[in-house]
Scaffold this motif. Structure first.
Motif, PDB file in Angstrom:
ATOM      1  N   GLU A  98       0.823  -1.216   0.000  1.00 28.10           N
ATOM      2  CA  GLU A  98       0.000   0.000   0.000  1.00 28.10           C
ATOM      3  C   GLU A  98       0.857   1.265   0.000  1.00 28.10           C
ATOM      4  O   GLU A  98       0.561   2.220  -0.729  1.00 28.10           O
ATOM      5  N   ARG A  99       1.936   1.259   0.805  1.00 29.40           N
ATOM      6  CA  ARG A  99       2.839   2.425   0.827  1.00 29.40           C
ATOM      7  C   ARG A  99       3.472   2.643  -0.550  1.00 29.40           C
ATOM      8  O   ARG A  99       3.555   3.777  -1.033  1.00 29.40           O
ATOM      9  N   ALA A 100       3.904   1.558  -1.182  1.00 22.17           N
ATOM     10  CA  ALA A 100       4.527   1.665  -2.508  1.00 22.17           C
ATOM     11  C   ALA A 100       3.529   2.182  -3.537  1.00 22.17           C
ATOM     12  O   ALA A 100       3.875   3.026  -4.378  1.00 22.17           O
ATOM     13  N   GLN A 101       2.295   1.725  -3.474  1.00 21.62           N
ATOM     14  CA  GLN A 101       1.280   2.204  -4.406  1.00 21.62           C
ATOM     15  C   GLN A 101       0.992   3.687  -4.209  1.00 21.62           C
ATOM     16  O   GLN A 101       0.807   4.423  -5.184  1.00 21.62           O
ATOM     17  N   GLN A 102       0.994   4.139  -2.963  1.00 21.95           N
ATOM     18  CA  GLN A 102       0.794   5.564  -2.690  1.00 21.95           C
ATOM     19  C   GLN A 102       1.942   6.389  -3.243  1.00 21.95           C
ATOM     20  O   GLN A 102       1.738   7.466  -3.814  1.00 21.95           O
ATOM     21  N   ARG A 103       3.167   5.890  -3.077  1.00 19.23           N
ATOM     22  CA  ARG A 103       4.334   6.612  -3.600  1.00 19.23           C
ATOM     23  C   ARG A 103       4.307   6.657  -5.125  1.00 19.23           C
ATOM     24  O   ARG A 103       4.698   7.657  -5.731  1.00 19.23           O
ATOM     25  N   LEU A 104       3.848   5.574  -5.748  1.00 24.17           N
ATOM     26  CA  LEU A 104       3.751   5.553  -7.210  1.00 24.17           C
ATOM     27  C   LEU A 104       2.709   6.562  -7.691  1.00 24.17           C
ATOM     28  O   LEU A 104       2.914   7.238  -8.706  1.00 24.17           O
ATOM     29  N   ALA A 105       1.603   6.678  -6.971  1.00 21.17           N
ATOM     30  CA  ALA A 105       0.545   7.622  -7.349  1.00 21.17           C
ATOM     31  C   ALA A 105       1.006   9.069  -7.206  1.00 21.17           C
ATOM     32  O   ALA A 105       0.567   9.942  -7.962  1.00 21.17           O
ATOM     33  N   ALA A 106       1.907   9.334  -6.251  1.00 19.71           N
ATOM     34  CA  ALA A 106       2.394  10.697  -6.022  1.00 19.71           C
ATOM     35  C   ALA A 106       3.283  11.187  -7.159  1.00 19.71           C
ATOM     36  O   ALA A 106       3.331  12.388  -7.440  1.00 19.71           O
ATOM     37  N   LYS A 107       4.012  10.305  -7.833  1.00 21.18           N
ATOM     38  CA  LYS A 107       4.883  10.642  -8.977  1.00 21.18           C
ATOM     39  C   LYS A 107       5.764  11.849  -8.706  1.00 21.18           C
ATOM     40  O   LYS A 107       5.759  12.827  -9.458  1.00 21.18           O
ATOM     41  N   ARG A 108       6.505  11.807  -7.624  1.00 29.36           N
ATOM     42  CA  ARG A 108       7.350  12.958  -7.253  1.00 29.36           C
ATOM     43  C   ARG A 108       8.493  13.164  -8.234  1.00 29.36           C
ATOM     44  O   ARG A 108       8.565  14.156  -8.919  1.00 29.36           O
ATOM     45  N   ASP A 109       9.417  12.223  -8.258  1.00 30.19           N
ATOM     46  CA  ASP A 109      10.528  12.326  -9.199  1.00 30.19           C
ATOM     47  C   ASP A 109      10.883  10.926  -9.696  1.00 30.19           C
ATOM     48  O   ASP A 109      10.384   9.932  -9.203  1.00 30.19           O
ATOM     49  N   GLU A 110      11.749  10.882 -10.668  1.00 35.56           N
ATOM     50  CA  GLU A 110      12.069   9.612 -11.324  1.00 35.56           C
ATOM     51  C   GLU A 110      12.720   8.599 -10.363  1.00 35.56           C
ATOM     52  O   GLU A 110      12.406   7.422 -10.394  1.00 35.56           O
ATOM     53  N   ILE A 111      13.624   9.075  -9.509  1.00 39.71           N
ATOM     54  CA  ILE A 111      14.320   8.184  -8.582  1.00 39.71           C
ATOM     55  C   ILE A 111      13.343   7.603  -7.564  1.00 39.71           C
ATOM     56  O   ILE A 111      13.328   6.398  -7.318  1.00 39.71           O
ATOM     57  N   ASP A 112      12.503   8.445  -6.986  1.00 37.24           N
ATOM     58  CA  ASP A 112      11.516   7.966  -6.016  1.00 37.24           C
ATOM     59  C   ASP A 112      10.531   7.005  -6.683  1.00 37.24           C
ATOM     60  O   ASP A 112      10.117   6.020  -6.084  1.00 37.24           O
ATOM     61  N   TYR A 113      10.161   7.291  -7.933  1.00 37.55           N
ATOM     62  CA  TYR A 113       9.236   6.432  -8.662  1.00 37.55           C
ATOM     63  C   TYR A 113       9.834   5.040  -8.854  1.00 37.55           C
ATOM     64  O   TYR A 113       9.167   4.035  -8.622  1.00 37.55           O
ATOM     65  N   ARG A 114      11.112   4.977  -9.246  1.00 41.11           N
ATOM     66  CA  ARG A 114      11.775   3.674  -9.454  1.00 41.11           C
ATOM     67  C   ARG A 114      11.891   2.915  -8.132  1.00 41.11           C
ATOM     68  O   ARG A 114      11.696   1.707  -8.080  1.00 41.11           O
ATOM     69  N   ARG A 115      12.226   3.606  -7.050  1.00 36.91           N
ATOM     70  CA  ARG A 115      12.296   2.963  -5.735  1.00 36.91           C
ATOM     71  C   ARG A 115      10.940   2.401  -5.331  1.00 36.91           C
ATOM     72  O   ARG A 115      10.844   1.321  -4.781  1.00 36.91           O
ATOM     73  N   ALA A 116       9.888   3.158  -5.604  1.00 34.32           N
ATOM     74  CA  ALA A 116       8.531   2.696  -5.279  1.00 34.32           C
ATOM     75  C   ALA A 116       8.158   1.480  -6.121  1.00 34.32           C
ATOM     76  O   ALA A 116       7.526   0.544  -5.621  1.00 34.32           O
ATOM     77  N   GLU A 117       8.564   1.468  -7.393  1.00 38.35           N
ATOM     78  CA  GLU A 117       8.308   0.294  -8.245  1.00 38.35           C
ATOM     79  C   GLU A 117       8.969  -0.953  -7.676  1.00 38.35           C
ATOM     80  O   GLU A 117       8.357  -2.022  -7.611  1.00 38.35           O
ATOM     81  N   LEU A 118      10.221  -0.817  -7.270  1.00 35.51           N
ATOM     82  CA  LEU A 118      10.951  -1.955  -6.703  1.00 35.51           C
ATOM     83  C   LEU A 118      10.341  -2.404  -5.376  1.00 35.51           C
ATOM     84  O   LEU A 118      10.232  -3.602  -5.107  1.00 35.51           O
ATOM     85  N   ALA A 119       9.927  -1.444  -4.554  1.00 33.75           N
ATOM     86  CA  ALA A 119       9.278  -1.779  -3.282  1.00 33.75           C
ATOM     87  C   ALA A 119       7.981  -2.533  -3.532  1.00 33.75           C
ATOM     88  O   ALA A 119       7.667  -3.505  -2.829  1.00 33.75           O
TER      89      ALA A 119
END
Length: 132
Positions: A98-119
């Protein structure tokens, strides 16, 4: 039937050490099924389950990437993290998903997005393994 030793090691500890008849992993190039006397090889692993067949038992381990080294009589898997299906806390894995899905929805920056994908991949792997 022939057997070989399988060891799964993380930076923290040895997670698994048993004699097996077959190991199935997902490498960067695809699925690998390894039987005794397999040719030696080293390859990177994806975030995916490791399935170990021994006698009439099947052990499933959630691994988060790493490397596999296949020798004639031994397999060593060096994983970033690994958990036996019986040791996975499903509530913790669901929370991580759920945390990873929330981070993916936020789409802050490319690095955070990739980390959220891996999580998310790691959490889904743990959930899938625990349900087996």
């Amino acid at each position: 039937m022939s057997t070989f030793l399988v060891e799964i090691v993380t930076p923290e500890r040895k997670v698994y050490a048993e004699t097996a008849n077959m190991v199935s992993v997902t490498g960067v190039e695809g699925e690998l099924g390894i039987l005794p006397n397999h040719i030696p090889l080293v390859t990177a692993l994806r975030i995916a389950p490791i399935v170990i067949k021994r006698d009439n038992k099947v052990d499933v381990i959630a691994a988060s990437g790493g490397f596999i080294e296949v020798r004639k009589d031994k397999i060593v898997i060096l994983a970033e993290s690994a958990e036996l299906a019986t040791n996975i806390d499903i509530n913790r894995a669901q929370s991580a998903k759920e945390r990873a899905q929330q981070r993916l929805a936020a789409k802050r920056d490319e690095i955070d997005y990739r980390r959220a994908e891996l999580a998310l991949q790691r959490a889904m792997n743990r959930i899938n393994v625990s349900e087996r």
